[in-house]
Design an enzyme around this catalytic site. Structure first.
Site, PDB file in Angstrom:
ATOM      1  N   HIS A 234      36.078  40.912  48.529  1.00 38.91           N
ATOM      2  CA  HIS A 234      35.855  41.418  47.175  1.00 38.91           C
ATOM      3  C   HIS A 234      36.413  42.816  46.940  1.00 38.91           C
ATOM      4  CE1 HIS A 234      33.949  41.610  43.325  1.00 38.91           C
ATOM      5  NE2 HIS A 234      33.136  42.586  43.673  1.00 38.91           N
TER       6      HIS A 234
ATOM      7  N   ARG B 283      30.166  49.748  49.375  1.00 35.49           N
ATOM      8  CA  ARG B 283      30.095  50.228  47.994  1.00 35.49           C
ATOM      9  C   ARG B 283      28.818  49.760  47.304  1.00 35.49           C
ATOM     10  NH1 ARG B 283      32.244  47.728  42.814  1.00 35.49           N
ATOM     11  NH2 ARG B 283      32.205  45.859  44.074  1.00 35.49           N
TER      12      ARG B 283
ATOM     13  N   GLU C 276      21.089  46.154  39.548  1.00 33.69           N
ATOM     14  CA  GLU C 276      21.789  45.296  40.506  1.00 33.69           C
ATOM     15  C   GLU C 276      21.323  45.651  41.908  1.00 33.69           C
ATOM     16  OE1 GLU C 276      26.005  45.579  39.785  1.00 33.69           O
ATOM     17  OE2 GLU C 276      25.875  44.192  38.105  1.00 33.69           O
TER      18      GLU C 276
ATOM     19  N   HIS D 100      31.791  39.778  48.816  1.00 34.96           N
ATOM     20  CA  HIS D 100      30.776  39.493  47.806  1.00 34.96           C
ATOM     21  C   HIS D 100      30.033  38.245  48.242  1.00 34.96           C
ATOM     22  CE1 HIS D 100      28.731  38.816  44.067  1.00 34.96           C
ATOM     23  NE2 HIS D 100      29.136  39.997  43.657  1.00 34.96           N
TER      24      HIS D 100
ATOM     25  N   ARG E 218      24.783  44.144  49.585  1.00 33.11           N
ATOM     26  CA  ARG E 218      25.702  43.002  49.598  1.00 33.11           C
ATOM     27  C   ARG E 218      26.038  42.497  50.988  1.00 33.11           C
ATOM     28  NH1 ARG E 218      29.977  44.389  44.789  1.00 33.11           N
ATOM     29  NH2 ARG E 218      28.502  43.806  43.175  1.00 33.11           N
TER      30      ARG E 218
ATOM     31  N   GLN F 223      32.787  41.936  36.089  1.00 34.74           N
ATOM     32  CA  GLN F 223      31.781  41.280  35.259  1.00 34.74           C
ATOM     33  C   GLN F 223      30.553  42.147  35.041  1.00 34.74           C
ATOM     34  OE1 GLN F 223      30.771  37.857  37.582  1.00 34.74           O
ATOM     35  NE2 GLN F 223      32.603  36.723  37.034  1.00 34.74           N
ATOM     36  N   GLY F 224      29.865  42.419  36.160  1.00 33.31           N
ATOM     37  CA  GLY F 224      28.486  42.917  36.125  1.00 33.31           C
ATOM     38  C   GLY F 224      28.327  44.174  35.318  1.00 33.31           C
TER      39      GLY F 224
HETATM   40  C1  FAD Z   1      35.879  39.372  39.931  1.00 33.50           C
HETATM   41  C2  FAD Z   1      35.578  40.828  40.107  1.00 33.50           C
HETATM   42  C3  FAD Z   1      34.418  41.363  39.567  1.00 33.50           C
HETATM   43  C4  FAD Z   1      34.136  42.720  39.721  1.00 33.50           C
HETATM   44  N1  FAD Z   1      33.021  43.237  39.117  1.00 33.50           N
HETATM   45  C5  FAD Z   1      32.827  44.579  39.142  1.00 33.50           C
HETATM   46  C6  FAD Z   1      31.769  45.175  38.397  1.00 33.50           C
HETATM   47  O1  FAD Z   1      31.011  44.500  37.712  1.00 33.50           O
HETATM   48  N2  FAD Z   1      31.630  46.529  38.456  1.00 33.50           N
HETATM   49  C7  FAD Z   1      32.450  47.331  39.201  1.00 33.50           C
HETATM   50  O2  FAD Z   1      32.280  48.554  39.211  1.00 33.50           O
HETATM   51  N3  FAD Z   1      33.471  46.776  39.910  1.00 33.50           N
HETATM   52  C8  FAD Z   1      33.678  45.443  39.883  1.00 33.50           C
HETATM   53  N4  FAD Z   1      34.719  44.902  40.587  1.00 33.50           N
HETATM   54  C9  FAD Z   1      35.638  45.808  41.293  1.00 33.50           C
HETATM   55  C10 FAD Z   1      36.516  46.511  40.267  1.00 33.50           C
HETATM   56  O3  FAD Z   1      36.849  45.606  39.241  1.00 33.50           O
HETATM   57  C11 FAD Z   1      37.796  47.041  40.893  1.00 33.50           C
HETATM   58  O4  FAD Z   1      37.518  47.756  42.060  1.00 33.50           O
HETATM   59  C12 FAD Z   1      38.507  47.971  39.916  1.00 33.50           C
HETATM   60  O5  FAD Z   1      38.660  47.339  38.665  1.00 33.50           O
HETATM   61  C13 FAD Z   1      39.853  48.375  40.477  1.00 33.50           C
HETATM   62  O6  FAD Z   1      40.545  49.066  39.477  1.00 33.50           O
HETATM   63  P1  FAD Z   1      41.966  49.665  39.789  1.00 33.50           P
HETATM   64  O7  FAD Z   1      42.405  50.351  38.553  1.00 33.50           O
HETATM   65  O8  FAD Z   1      41.913  50.438  41.047  1.00 33.50           O
HETATM   66  O9  FAD Z   1      42.895  48.375  40.094  1.00 33.50           O
HETATM   67  P2  FAD Z   1      43.151  47.019  39.288  1.00 33.50           P
HETATM   68  O10 FAD Z   1      42.332  46.894  38.078  1.00 33.50           O
HETATM   69  O11 FAD Z   1      43.083  45.912  40.277  1.00 33.50           O
HETATM   70  O12 FAD Z   1      44.664  47.167  38.836  1.00 33.50           O
HETATM   71  C14 FAD Z   1      45.713  47.161  39.783  1.00 33.50           C
HETATM   72  C15 FAD Z   1      47.017  47.316  39.039  1.00 33.50           C
HETATM   73  O13 FAD Z   1      48.054  47.628  39.960  1.00 33.50           O
HETATM   74  C16 FAD Z   1      49.213  46.894  39.615  1.00 33.50           C
HETATM   75  N5  FAD Z   1      50.051  46.767  40.817  1.00 33.50           N
HETATM   76  C17 FAD Z   1      49.654  46.467  42.089  1.00 33.50           C
HETATM   77  N6  FAD Z   1      50.718  46.469  42.911  1.00 33.50           N
HETATM   78  C18 FAD Z   1      51.801  46.768  42.151  1.00 33.50           C
HETATM   79  C19 FAD Z   1      53.183  46.898  42.424  1.00 33.50           C
HETATM   80  N7  FAD Z   1      53.702  46.728  43.651  1.00 33.50           N
HETATM   81  N8  FAD Z   1      54.014  47.205  41.398  1.00 33.50           N
HETATM   82  C20 FAD Z   1      53.540  47.379  40.144  1.00 33.50           C
HETATM   83  N9  FAD Z   1      52.230  47.263  39.828  1.00 33.50           N
HETATM   84  C21 FAD Z   1      51.379  46.964  40.823  1.00 33.50           C
HETATM   85  C22 FAD Z   1      48.686  45.589  39.084  1.00 33.50           C
HETATM   86  O14 FAD Z   1      49.673  44.944  38.314  1.00 33.50           O
HETATM   87  C23 FAD Z   1      47.479  46.086  38.281  1.00 33.50           C
HETATM   88  O15 FAD Z   1      47.902  46.506  37.008  1.00 33.50           O
HETATM   89  C24 FAD Z   1      35.016  43.546  40.456  1.00 33.50           C
HETATM   90  C25 FAD Z   1      36.166  43.007  41.014  1.00 33.50           C
HETATM   91  C26 FAD Z   1      36.459  41.661  40.836  1.00 33.50           C
HETATM   92  C27 FAD Z   1      37.718  41.105  41.430  1.00 33.50           C
END
Ligand code: FAD
Length: 503
Positions: free
Chosen positions: A337, A372, A113, A230, A276, A47-48
């Site tokens: 979180h 973080r 933030e 969080h 946090r 979101q943020g």
């Molecule tokens: C509600 C919320 C709000 C947030 N707000 C912020 C913010 O404002 N700013 C910020 O910097 N961060 C924020 N964060 C943290 C941030 O969103 C995440 O740390 C970041 O998006 C993670 O990205 P990623 O690409 O590592 O994983 P993700 O975006 O979680 O993607 C994981 C992927 O892995 C795939 N996957 C997992 N296991 C398997 C498997 N076994 N087989 C096949 N596919 C698999 C899933 O299907 C998915 O596509 C927030 C998190 C949440 C939950």
């Protein structure tokens, strides 16, 4: 077992996986695997915003200092330098690809933030930043013929032979068919572990699969004890722990207890904008003092016109659960979180297992240290996703040669095990004993109780529910054991039984 080939496998379709895929597609065919729809992951719900030193009065050095301070002196300084110096180019590139961040008078609109000392956080659609980043990256890979997307393909494990990762072992959830997908390199971008806890802001896909797979394959892990809780997730019976972004406090919302007291000043000079972990622990204590009931986030003074405009997603989510944030305070409590630790990588995303790379939340470069800084993880995904892709292309890795595919024939599933019940029980154990307040006694209890839930498999059957349950139990125990081993409190890891706090 069917075997197919691609040049590069990326497991995960969030910011880190997609950013890696964009770069990798310059060198060959990339296959992006996701276990649900392509866009279903934490990124979509972020979101943020994204923290980046692009504001006029900001510098990478100032961003670095805030990141190091939030990380409680435990960050890898080199990783932080990379993040803050390469971040601006990655975000500008994203804007050039069509990402629309919120603007004021034509200029990018930065907000502040918790624990940031500058206005540095870019946001999109008010509070839908992740959605805009994900949209932009999906559009970018759609335009590339060399990126194949395989949604609803669950990765069961890594194919390893001769000390090298040669691909993945997966199941197509639509047909139930398993196969091996071999590649020159595999990038794990599987996100976090929030679903291991009873209360979490994370989506259902965040079950720690990547950490478990890397562990089984022999790749090194570290810092798993550092879980960020969080402070402010919605806490209402029957409602998910929907995140109420830090930015709401950044805009001036107050935290109050049941007595109507604005309590944060008692815990930290920066009040509601303290780091946090400090806010989460303060809320935890206030809740303990009021029978476990949530505290309240009061936004009413911010204005009835401002709130739905600045926070449309949060506003609508609250309304869906009967809370009008313009007129009543929001009941909030902490929720699991973000995990700072994970699969050890160098600054190019290489893990300790040749052929295996990791980026995003699953990886641990040490950039977040013990805690973080808010909004640094979307930036991490952009910066280190690109770096991993670039390093793989530069390494000119050979095509995979697998001699013994027989090992991957899966055993049949065992009837009579209630996997969902085991997951539920494990979540409860983790929340109670390995959450915000930890003690050696509680952690030992957690370890024992989790051991009783373990599954009787050396290898998993080709079934997502079974594998997810096994992965969740494995990673839960690893977190508990890491938390037991670190006797002092540090950053997000709070040991209530040991007074000394290194900072
Ligand atoms: C509600 C919320 C709000 C947030 N707000 C912020 C913010 O404002 N700013 C910020 O910097 N961060 C924020 N964060 C943290 C941030 O969103 C995440 O740390 C970041 O998006 C993670 O990205 P990623 O690409 O590592 O994983 P993700 O975006 O979680 O993607 C994981 C992927 O892995 C795939 N996957 C997992 N296991 C398997 C498997 N076994 N087989 C096949 N596919 C698999 C899933 O299907 C998915 O596509 C927030 C998190 C949440 C939950």
């Amino acid at each position: 077992m069917e075997i197919s080939y691609t040049d590069y496998v990326v497991v995960g379709g969030g910011v880190a996986g997609l950013r890696a895929a964009v770069t990798l597609s310059e060198g060959g065919e990339v296959t992006v695997l996701t276990k649900d729809a392509l866009r279903e992951g934490a990124t979509e719900y972020a979101q943020g915003g994204v923290a980046v030193a692009l504001n006029e009065d900001d510098t990478p050095a100032a961003h670095r200092d805030d990141t190091l301070e939030a990380g409680a002196g435990y960050c890898n300084p080199e990783a932080v330098e990379v993040l803050v110096h390469e971040g601006p180019a990655r975000v500008e590139e994203l804007i050039a690809w069509g990402a629309e961040f919120d603007r004021k008078g034509g200029k990018l609109n930065f907000t502040r933030e918790g624990a940031h000392h500058r206005d540095r956080v870019l946001h999109a659609g008010g509070d839908a930043t992740g959605r805009e980043i994900e949209r932009t990256l999906v559009a970018r890979i759609r335009g590339r013929r060399r990126v194949r997307r395989l949604p609803h393909h669950y990765t069961l494990g890594l194919v390893v032979e001769g000390g090298r990762c040669l691909g993945v072992w997966l199941v197509d959830q639509a047909t139930g068919r398993e196969r091996l997908l071999l590649a020159r390199a595999v990038v794990l971008a599987t996100g976090g572990v929030g679903q291991l806890y009873r209360y979490t802001s994370n989506p259902a896909v965040a079950t720690g699969d990547g950490i478990a797979m890397a562990h089984r394959a022999g790749a090194a892990l570290r810092d798993l004890e550092f879980i960020q809780f969080h402070p402010t997730a919605l806490r209402l019976d029957g409602a998910p722990a929907f995140l109420v972004s830090e930015a709401v406090r950044g805009e001036g919302a107050h935290l109050v207890n049941e007595r109507g007291e604005r309590f944060m000043a008692r815990y930290h000079p920066e009040g509601e904008l303290a780091p946090r972990d400090v806010v989460a622990r303060a809320i935890y204590r206030e809740m303990e003092a009021q029978g476990g009931r949530p505290v309240l986030l009061d936004c009413r003074h911010l204005g009835a016109e401002f709130l739905p405009r600045r926070f449309p997603t949060i506003f609508q989510a609250c309304l869906r659960h009967g809370i009008d944030m313009r007129r009543q305070p929001i009941p909030v409590a902490p929720a699991a979180h973000f995990i700072m630790g994970g699969v050890v990588t160098d600054l190019e995303g290489a893990t300790t297992l040749p052929g295996l790379y990791a980026c995003g939340e699953v990886a641990c470069t040490g950039v977040h240290g013990a805690n973080r800084l808010a909004s640094n993880s979307l930036l991490e995904g952009l910066v280190f996703g690109h770096r991993a892709g670039r390093a793989i292309l530069e390494a000119e890795l050979p095509p995979p040669l697998l001699r013994d595919p027989g090992f991957y024939e899966p055993p049949p599933p065992l009837p009579g095990i209630d996997y969902l019940a085991r997951q539920e029980r494990a979540r409860e154990i983790m929340w109670t004993y390995a959450g915000i307040h930890r003690t050696a006694e509680g952690l030992r209890t957690a370890d024992r109780l989790l051991a009783e839930l373990e599954l009787p498999f050396d290898r998993y059957p080709a079934d997502r529910l079974v594998a997810e349950t096994g992965n969740a139990l494995t990673v839960s125990r690893l977190i508990v054991q890491a938390a037991l081993a670190r006797r002092e409190s540090l950053g997000s890891h709070y040991r209530a039984d040991t007074a000394a706090e290194r900072a």
